[in-house]
Design a protein around this motif. Structure first.
Motif, PDB file in Angstrom:
ATOM      1  N   LEU A  24       0.811  -1.223   0.000  1.00 43.03           N
ATOM      2  CA  LEU A  24       0.000   0.000   0.000  1.00 43.03           C
ATOM      3  C   LEU A  24       0.847   1.277   0.000  1.00 43.03           C
ATOM      4  O   LEU A  24       0.289   2.377   0.067  1.00 43.03           O
ATOM      5  CB  LEU A  24      -0.918   0.017   1.236  1.00 43.03           C
ATOM      6  N   GLU A  25       2.172   1.149  -0.069  1.00 41.82           N
ATOM      7  CA  GLU A  25       3.054   2.286   0.200  1.00 41.82           C
ATOM      8  C   GLU A  25       2.784   3.514  -0.674  1.00 41.82           C
ATOM      9  O   GLU A  25       2.968   4.652  -0.234  1.00 41.82           O
ATOM     10  CB  GLU A  25       4.513   1.871   0.086  1.00 41.82           C
ATOM     11  N   GLU A  26       2.340   3.334  -1.916  1.00 36.58           N
ATOM     12  CA  GLU A  26       2.108   4.485  -2.788  1.00 36.58           C
ATOM     13  C   GLU A  26       0.943   5.348  -2.304  1.00 36.58           C
ATOM     14  O   GLU A  26       0.855   6.527  -2.648  1.00 36.58           O
ATOM     15  CB  GLU A  26       1.868   4.024  -4.226  1.00 36.58           C
ATOM     16  N   GLN A  27       0.028   4.751  -1.544  1.00 35.46           N
ATOM     17  CA  GLN A  27      -1.099   5.512  -1.001  1.00 35.46           C
ATOM     18  C   GLN A  27      -1.236   5.302   0.507  1.00 35.46           C
ATOM     19  O   GLN A  27      -2.333   5.355   1.054  1.00 35.46           O
ATOM     20  CB  GLN A  27      -2.411   5.116  -1.700  1.00 35.46           C
ATOM     21  N   CYS A  28      -0.107   5.088   1.171  1.00 27.67           N
ATOM     22  CA  CYS A  28      -0.140   4.778   2.604  1.00 27.67           C
ATOM     23  C   CYS A  28      -0.841   5.872   3.408  1.00 27.67           C
ATOM     24  O   CYS A  28      -1.510   5.585   4.400  1.00 27.67           O
ATOM     25  CB  CYS A  28       1.282   4.578   3.142  1.00 27.67           C
ATOM     26  N   ALA A  29      -0.691   7.122   2.986  1.00 26.29           N
ATOM     27  CA  ALA A  29      -1.299   8.230   3.720  1.00 26.29           C
ATOM     28  C   ALA A  29      -2.813   8.072   3.802  1.00 26.29           C
ATOM     29  O   ALA A  29      -3.436   8.445   4.810  1.00 26.29           O
ATOM     30  CB  ALA A  29      -0.941   9.560   3.065  1.00 26.29           C
ATOM     31  N   LEU A  30      -3.416   7.514   2.760  1.00 30.65           N
ATOM     32  CA  LEU A  30      -4.870   7.295   2.760  1.00 30.65           C
ATOM     33  C   LEU A  30      -5.268   6.349   3.878  1.00 30.65           C
ATOM     34  O   LEU A  30      -6.200   6.632   4.648  1.00 30.65           O
ATOM     35  CB  LEU A  30      -5.301   6.722   1.406  1.00 30.65           C
ATOM     36  N   PHE A  31      -4.576   5.243   4.000  1.00 36.03           N
ATOM     37  CA  PHE A  31      -4.919   4.230   4.997  1.00 36.03           C
ATOM     38  C   PHE A  31      -4.568   4.689   6.411  1.00 36.03           C
ATOM     39  O   PHE A  31      -5.283   4.368   7.368  1.00 36.03           O
ATOM     40  CB  PHE A  31      -4.236   2.906   4.647  1.00 36.03           C
ATOM     41  N   TYR A  32      -3.482   5.443   6.542  1.00 31.53           N
ATOM     42  CA  TYR A  32      -3.154   6.031   7.841  1.00 31.53           C
ATOM     43  C   TYR A  32      -4.207   7.060   8.247  1.00 31.53           C
ATOM     44  O   TYR A  32      -4.546   7.182   9.429  1.00 31.53           O
ATOM     45  CB  TYR A  32      -1.773   6.686   7.807  1.00 31.53           C
ATOM     46  N   MET A 280      -9.418   2.991  -4.185  1.00 36.09           N
ATOM     47  CA  MET A 280      -9.621   2.813  -2.750  1.00 36.09           C
ATOM     48  C   MET A 280     -10.028   4.113  -2.048  1.00 36.09           C
ATOM     49  O   MET A 280     -10.761   4.076  -1.057  1.00 36.09           O
ATOM     50  CB  MET A 280      -8.372   2.238  -2.090  1.00 36.09           C
ATOM     51  N   GLN A 281      -9.581   5.231  -2.556  1.00 31.93           N
ATOM     52  CA  GLN A 281     -10.011   6.490  -1.947  1.00 31.93           C
ATOM     53  C   GLN A 281     -11.519   6.661  -2.102  1.00 31.93           C
ATOM     54  O   GLN A 281     -12.216   7.022  -1.152  1.00 31.93           O
ATOM     55  CB  GLN A 281      -9.289   7.686  -2.577  1.00 31.93           C
ATOM     56  N   GLY A 282     -12.025   6.372  -3.301  1.00 30.05           N
ATOM     57  CA  GLY A 282     -13.469   6.438  -3.526  1.00 30.05           C
ATOM     58  C   GLY A 282     -14.214   5.412  -2.688  1.00 30.05           C
ATOM     59  O   GLY A 282     -15.321   5.687  -2.208  1.00 30.05           O
ATOM     60  N   PHE A 283     -13.618   4.228  -2.523  1.00 31.30           N
ATOM     61  CA  PHE A 283     -14.234   3.184  -1.707  1.00 31.30           C
ATOM     62  C   PHE A 283     -14.415   3.670  -0.276  1.00 31.30           C
ATOM     63  O   PHE A 283     -15.485   3.500   0.322  1.00 31.30           O
ATOM     64  CB  PHE A 283     -13.361   1.927  -1.744  1.00 31.30           C
ATOM     65  N   TYR A 284     -13.356   4.280   0.268  1.00 28.51           N
ATOM     66  CA  TYR A 284     -13.439   4.824   1.621  1.00 28.51           C
ATOM     67  C   TYR A 284     -14.496   5.928   1.700  1.00 28.51           C
ATOM     68  O   TYR A 284     -15.274   6.000   2.667  1.00 28.51           O
ATOM     69  CB  TYR A 284     -12.080   5.380   2.062  1.00 28.51           C
ATOM     70  N   GLU A 285     -14.522   6.802   0.704  1.00 29.86           N
ATOM     71  CA  GLU A 285     -15.474   7.921   0.722  1.00 29.86           C
ATOM     72  C   GLU A 285     -16.914   7.420   0.703  1.00 29.86           C
ATOM     73  O   GLU A 285     -17.795   7.986   1.361  1.00 29.86           O
ATOM     74  CB  GLU A 285     -15.197   8.846  -0.465  1.00 29.86           C
ATOM     75  N   GLU A 286     -17.156   6.342  -0.042  1.00 33.34           N
ATOM     76  CA  GLU A 286     -18.500   5.752  -0.077  1.00 33.34           C
ATOM     77  C   GLU A 286     -18.871   5.174   1.292  1.00 33.34           C
ATOM     78  O   GLU A 286     -20.016   5.312   1.747  1.00 33.34           O
ATOM     79  CB  GLU A 286     -18.566   4.661  -1.147  1.00 33.34           C
ATOM     80  N   LEU A 287     -17.908   4.520   1.928  1.00 35.66           N
ATOM     81  CA  LEU A 287     -18.166   3.967   3.265  1.00 35.66           C
ATOM     82  C   LEU A 287     -18.489   5.075   4.261  1.00 35.66           C
ATOM     83  O   LEU A 287     -19.399   4.941   5.087  1.00 35.66           O
ATOM     84  CB  LEU A 287     -16.942   3.174   3.748  1.00 35.66           C
ATOM     85  N   VAL A 288     -17.728   6.168   4.184  1.00 32.42           N
ATOM     86  CA  VAL A 288     -17.964   7.298   5.082  1.00 32.42           C
ATOM     87  C   VAL A 288     -19.343   7.889   4.834  1.00 32.42           C
ATOM     88  O   VAL A 288     -20.076   8.212   5.784  1.00 32.42           O
ATOM     89  CB  VAL A 288     -16.874   8.379   4.894  1.00 32.42           C
ATOM     90  N   ALA A 289     -19.727   8.021   3.555  1.00 27.78           N
ATOM     91  CA  ALA A 289     -21.043   8.573   3.211  1.00 27.78           C
ATOM     92  C   ALA A 289     -22.159   7.688   3.759  1.00 27.78           C
ATOM     93  O   ALA A 289     -23.172   8.192   4.278  1.00 27.78           O
ATOM     94  CB  ALA A 289     -21.171   8.713   1.694  1.00 27.78           C
ATOM     95  N   GLU A 290     -21.989   6.375   3.670  1.00 26.47           N
ATOM     96  CA  GLU A 290     -23.004   5.444   4.196  1.00 26.47           C
ATOM     97  C   GLU A 290     -23.137   5.582   5.704  1.00 26.47           C
ATOM     98  O   GLU A 290     -24.261   5.568   6.240  1.00 26.47           O
ATOM     99  CB  GLU A 290     -22.624   4.007   3.826  1.00 26.47           C
ATOM    100  N   GLU A 291     -21.999   5.713   6.395  1.00 26.21           N
ATOM    101  CA  GLU A 291     -22.047   5.872   7.852  1.00 26.21           C
ATOM    102  C   GLU A 291     -22.693   7.201   8.234  1.00 26.21           C
ATOM    103  O   GLU A 291     -23.441   7.275   9.219  1.00 26.21           O
ATOM    104  CB  GLU A 291     -20.635   5.786   8.441  1.00 26.21           C
ATOM    105  N   ASN A 292     -22.440   8.241   7.466  1.00 27.32           N
ATOM    106  CA  ASN A 292     -23.060   9.545   7.737  1.00 27.32           C
ATOM    107  C   ASN A 292     -24.568   9.486   7.557  1.00 27.32           C
ATOM    108  O   ASN A 292     -25.324  10.118   8.305  1.00 27.32           O
ATOM    109  CB  ASN A 292     -22.458  10.621   6.830  1.00 27.32           C
ATOM    110  N   LYS A 293     -25.016   8.724   6.563  1.00 30.10           N
ATOM    111  CA  LYS A 293     -26.460   8.554   6.351  1.00 30.10           C
ATOM    112  C   LYS A 293     -27.101   7.861   7.556  1.00 30.10           C
ATOM    113  O   LYS A 293     -28.194   8.219   7.986  1.00 30.10           O
ATOM    114  CB  LYS A 293     -26.712   7.738   5.086  1.00 30.10           C
ATOM    115  N   LYS A 294     -26.427   6.875   8.080  1.00 31.92           N
ATOM    116  CA  LYS A 294     -26.955   6.159   9.247  1.00 31.92           C
ATOM    117  C   LYS A 294     -27.078   7.102  10.437  1.00 31.92           C
ATOM    118  O   LYS A 294     -28.066   7.047  11.173  1.00 31.92           O
ATOM    119  CB  LYS A 294     -26.020   4.995   9.610  1.00 31.92           C
TER     120      LYS A 294
END
Length: 300
Positions: A24-32, A280-294
């Motif tokens: 994941l090193e090329e986008q490690c900042a996203l996961f951190y 993966m950035q979009g994947f995370y953003e979708e998850l965050v949006a779903e949690e915000n809806k809840k």
């Protein structure tokens, strides 16, 4: 100033560092940013804690697993995971991820496979890490010059040259961590690190008492009899103290659910031989949006 680090939690962190970071090193900042590393290290800490074996044994098993990706090389760890459905699923995701991206991981971790370091040393030596935090992120900011005396320690003596580079240093520097956060390091050593024994140095005896009291407190945090000690010690704890916090793996919390879903997605991609980073950035953003809806629905 006091610093403490849980060895089993460190093992969990090393799992992320040696298995996930190379991929994941090329986008490690996203996961951190989303604390995937903290989610994983705390989940594995629970596994190691339930395993109940000596930390060196767990370290040996984990290092053997990182060479072979075979659960048979870490029987204590995988047996403990089976005691809890959630941690069992998390460890299964780690195994699938490791196998799916074995080529990338092996290339990045060649030193592990060549046995350059004695088994377990890379996982168990937290003394140098803690001393660097105390000096570069602590005492170095408080005092113009430092004379540092350490208890005799082979790991510290082996790494002393790193800190000895700060002898006569009057400058500070900003460093960026894995999560993209910047911190200033500063230290001016009056002389190279000195080493001695407690028998010959009363100051080291005082340090031993402080360390022992801290360990005792951390093992009895819920005991009312230790409240006075906690009141005295906690204000002196360094910010880099690394202790377990189950909030990171509490699936009642949105961020924990988000990271669990992301981990399962990474394992799925590993199984399918897909790019682990694409979208993966979009994947995370979708998850965050779903949690915000809840949350919005809950407060309506």
């Amino acid at each position: 100033m006091i610093i403490a680090a849980d060895k089993r939690l460190n093992l969990g962190g090393k799992t992320f560092e040696y298995i996930f970071e190379p991929v994941l090193e090329e986008q490690c900042a996203l996961f951190y940013h989303y604390d995937l590393h903290r989610f994983l290290m705390h989940a594995l800490h629970r596994v190691f804690f339930k395993a109940g074996g000596p930390v060196p044994k767990l370290a040996e098993e984990l290092q053997a697993f990182m060479k072979s990706f075979d659960p048979a090389d870490a029987p204590t760890v995988f047996a403990a995971a089976g005691q809890d459905a959630e941690t069992d699923e998390i460890l299964d995701c780690v195994l699938r991820f490791a196998r799916g991206y074995a080529g990338i991981i092996a290339k990045q971790n060649e030193t592990l496979r060549k046995d350059v370091n004695p088994v377990g040393k890379w996982t168990l030596d937290l003394t140098t890490t803690c001393l660097c935090s105390l000096i570069l992120h602590g005492w170095g900011h408080r005092h113009e010059s430092l004379d540092v005396l350490c208890d005799d320690s082979k790991p510290l003596q082996a790494m002393a040259h790193v800190l000895n580079g700060f002898v006569g240093n009057t400058k500070s520097a900003d460093v960026v961590g894995g999560g993209g956060q910047s911190a200033t390091i500063k230290a001016n050593l009056a002389n190279p690190l000195r080493f001695g024994s407690s028998a010959a140095n009363p100051t080291l005896q005082i340090a031993d008492i402080a360390a022992g009291a801290t360990t005792d407190l951390l093992q009895h945090q819920k005991d009312p009899a230790y409240r006075a000690l906690a009141h005295w010690l906690i204000p002196h704890m360094h910010a880099h103290t690394m202790l377990p916090d189950d909030d990171f793996i509490d699936l009642k919390r949105p961020k924990s659910r988000i990271n669990f879903a992301a981990l399962k997605e990474l394992a799925r991609r590993a199984d399918a031989g897909e790019d682990p980073l694409d979208g993966m950035q979009g994947f995370y953003e979708e998850l965050v949006a779903e949690e915000n809806k809840k949350l919005k629905w809950r407060f309506k």
